[in-house]
Design a protein around this motif. Structure first.
Motif, PDB file in Angstrom:
ATOM      1  N   SER A  63       1.034  -1.300  -0.641  1.00 47.87           N
ATOM      2  CA  SER A  63      -0.163  -0.024   0.161  1.00 47.87           C
ATOM      3  C   SER A  63       0.820   1.392  -0.206  1.00 47.87           C
ATOM      4  O   SER A  63       0.584   2.542  -0.428  1.00 47.87           O
ATOM      5  CB  SER A  63      -0.795   0.016   1.108  1.00 47.87           C
ATOM      6  N   SER A  64       2.139   1.401   0.353  1.00 49.06           N
ATOM      7  CA  SER A  64       2.830   2.159   0.463  1.00 49.06           C
ATOM      8  C   SER A  64       2.965   2.444  -0.555  1.00 49.06           C
ATOM      9  O   SER A  64       4.032   3.972  -1.050  1.00 49.06           O
ATOM     10  CB  SER A  64       4.337   1.924   0.745  1.00 49.06           C
ATOM     11  N   MET A  65       3.431   1.956  -2.129  1.00 45.03           N
ATOM     12  CA  MET A  65       3.703   3.250  -3.246  1.00 45.03           C
ATOM     13  C   MET A  65       2.105   2.774  -4.126  1.00 45.03           C
ATOM     14  O   MET A  65       2.139   2.829  -5.140  1.00 45.03           O
ATOM     15  CB  MET A  65       4.283   2.060  -3.959  1.00 45.03           C
ATOM     16  N   GLN A  66       0.512   3.154  -3.224  1.00 50.07           N
ATOM     17  CA  GLN A  66      -0.313   3.199  -4.158  1.00 50.07           C
ATOM     18  C   GLN A  66      -0.947   4.502  -4.983  1.00 50.07           C
ATOM     19  O   GLN A  66      -1.058   3.856  -5.936  1.00 50.07           O
ATOM     20  CB  GLN A  66      -1.538   3.256  -2.566  1.00 50.07           C
ATOM     21  N   ASN A  67       0.051   5.505  -4.794  1.00 52.39           N
ATOM     22  CA  ASN A  67       0.072   6.379  -5.031  1.00 52.39           C
ATOM     23  C   ASN A  67       0.153   6.304  -6.714  1.00 52.39           C
ATOM     24  O   ASN A  67      -0.275   6.908  -7.105  1.00 52.39           O
ATOM     25  CB  ASN A  67       0.353   7.905  -4.196  1.00 52.39           C
ATOM     26  N   ALA A  68       1.900   5.975  -6.404  1.00 53.37           N
ATOM     27  CA  ALA A  68       2.765   5.706  -7.559  1.00 53.37           C
ATOM     28  C   ALA A  68       2.078   4.938  -8.668  1.00 53.37           C
ATOM     29  O   ALA A  68       1.614   5.394  -9.701  1.00 53.37           O
ATOM     30  CB  ALA A  68       4.353   5.356  -7.219  1.00 53.37           C
TER      31      ALA A  68
END
Length: 381
Positions: A63-68
Motif C-alpha cells: 500500500s506504500s506505493m498506492q499513489n505511485a
C-alpha cells in the motif's frame, strides 16, 4: 509555510533540477515485442509499440506505493490508448504480504512488495512462472515518515532509541525527559503517547522494525518483523488505515510511507550528530550508500539498506518497494503487457510520474538500466 509543504516543493524541484538520465529502453526481448527497443517520450517505448497491447493485467501488494501505482497505471493506459491499444492495468493495495501470496498463487501477474521475495518464495514461484523463477526489481524508493498528531507541533527531533522505546511501550508520555532533551524549544504536553501500528502483514512494518533493530537493539528487542509483535494498542489496516488512525487521535504516533503523511507532524531522525528530515534526496542517498544483497541471481536486484550509516544528509528509514515479476509468462499477450508496464515504471517518465504524485526518489541511472535489462530478459509464450 508548513514544513511538509516545503518538503513537497523540494521534492518536485529535485525531480526537475536533478535531471537523472534514467534509461528508457523498451521491454521487449524479440522483434515483435510490445515495448520495442527505441526510446521516446512514451515512458521508454518506441512509436506505435503500445498499439498491440490489449486485455487486462492485475497486480496487488504494497500500500506504500498506492499513489505511485495509481499514477503509473492511469498514465500508462492513456499512452496505450493514444496508440490504439486497449489494455487495462489494475493494482490492489492489499499489503506486501498478501500481494506476494496472490502473486505466488497465480492470482495476479505482478506484485508490489516492500520486502523482496525471499529464497523460499523464489523457489516456489516456478509453479506459476512458466517453470522459470520470479525476480525482484526496485521501482519505488521512499522515506518512511514517523508521523504524529500533537496540537501545535509540526516537527520533533527523535533519536533511534527514543523511537524504539516509544513503539516498545517503554516511553509513554510526550514530555518524557528522553524526548524533551532533544527538543528544548518545544513545549511538550503532559499527554499519553498512543503508538499506532499496521494491523496487516506489512513490508513497511518490516522496514521500520529492521531500522529499529539495527540502530536501537536495546530499546527494540523484537527484531525485524512483518507482523506487529506486541498485543493490544491501536492499529490500522494498510497505509491509509494507519494514517487515519493517527489523524483521528491525539498524542498518536505511527509510521507510514512519507507520501501519505499529509498534515501530520513528522520526526527528524538522528543520524550521527545531526537530525535529518525526510526528503527524496535524503532517501536516495540512503540507497546510494548501501550495497546490493549477495547471493542473488543477476536479474534479481535487491539492495541491502545500511540502516546504521552516519553519513551526513542520509535519511535511514527508507523503504524500497520491489516489483515481483515472473521470469517467463506462458501467455504472450499478458507477458508483453507486463513487460511494457514494468518498462514504463522504471523509465524516466515513469519515475518522474512517481516523484510528482508520491514524492518518491527516482531510481539512479545505473539502477534503472539494470532493472530494464532484467525486464528485457523475460520470455513469453
Amino acid at each position: 509555510m508548513n514544513v511538509r509543504r516545503n518538503r513537497l516543493v523540494s521534492l518536485a524541484a529535485l525531480g526537475l533540477v536533478g535531471g537523472l538520465a534514467l534509461t528508457a529502453c523498451g521491454g521487449g526481448s524479440g522483434s515483435d515485442s510490445a515495448a520495442g527497443t527505441g526510446a521516446s517520450d512514451n515512458g521508454g517505448a518506441s512509436a506505435g509499440a503500445y498499439a498491440e497491447l490489449s486485455g487486462n493485467i492485475a497486480g496487488s501488494g504494497a500500500s506504500s506505493m498506492q499513489n505511485a501505482q495509481t499514477a503509473w497505471s492511469e498514465t500508462f493506459m492513456g499512452l496505450v490508448q493514444a496508440e490504439g491499444g486497449d489494455l487495462t492495468v489494475t493494482y490492489d493495495p492489499t499489503g506486501s504480504g498478501t500481494g506476494r501470496e496472490q502473486f505466488l498463487n497465480g492470482e495476479v501477474k505482478f506484485a508490489g512488495t516492500d520486502a523482496a521475495l525471499d529464497e523460499e518464495e523464489l523457489a516456489a514461484s516456478t509453479a506459476v512462472c512458466n517453470d522459470e523463477q520470479a525476480f525482484n526489481l526496485p521501482v519505488y524508493i521512499s522515506p518512511i515518515a514517523v508521523v504524529f498528531n500533537l496540537e501545535g507541533i509540526d516537527s520533533l527531533n527523535l533519536p533511534p532509541a527514543v523511537i524504539g522505546g516509544i513503539f516498545a511501550g517503554d516511553i509513554t508520555t510526550w514530555n518524557d525527559p528522553a524526548i524533551a532533551e532533544h527538543n528544548p524549544d518545544v513545549e511538550l504536553p503532559d499527554l499519553d503517547i498512543v503508538p499506532v501500528h499496521r494491523s496487516d502483514d506489512s513490508g513497511t512494518t518490516e522496514n521500520f522494525t529492521e531500522y529499529l533493530s539495527a540502530t536501537a537493539p536495546e530499546a527494540w528487542t523484537h527484531g525485524p518483523i512483518e507482523t506487529w509483535p506486541i498485543e493490544g494498542g491501536q492499529s490500522g489496516d494498510g497505509t491509509s488505515g494507519l494514517i487515519s488512525t493517527v489523524e483521528g487521535g491525539q498524542g498518536t504516533i505511527g509510521y507510514a510511507d512519507a507520501s501519505q503523511a499529509g498534515e501530520l507532524g513528522t520526526a527528524a531522525i538522528q543520524v550521527g550528530e545531526e537530525f535529518v528530515e525526510y526528503s527524496a534526496d535524503a532517501a536516495a542517498k540512503s540507497v546510494d550508500v548501501s550495497p546490493r544483497a549477495e547471493g542473488r541471481a543477476e536479474n534479481d536486484i535487491v539492495v541491502e539498506l545500511d540502516r546504521t550509516t552516519t553519513e551526513s544528509g542520509v535519511y535511514p528509514i527508507v523503504l524500497i518497494s520491489y516489483l515481483a515479476l515472473c521470469g517467463s509468462y506462458a501467455d504472450s499477450a499478458e507477458g508483453e503487457a507486463v513487460k511494457a508496464y514494468a518498462s514504463y515504471m522504471v523509465s524516466e517518465q515513469g519515475q518522474q510520474t512517481a516523484l510528482e504524485n508520491a514524492g518518491s526518489a527516482p531510481l539512479s541511472a545505473e539502477l534503472s538500466a539494470e532493472a530494464q535489462a532484467a525486464i528485457d530478459g523475460i520470455t513469453v509464450g
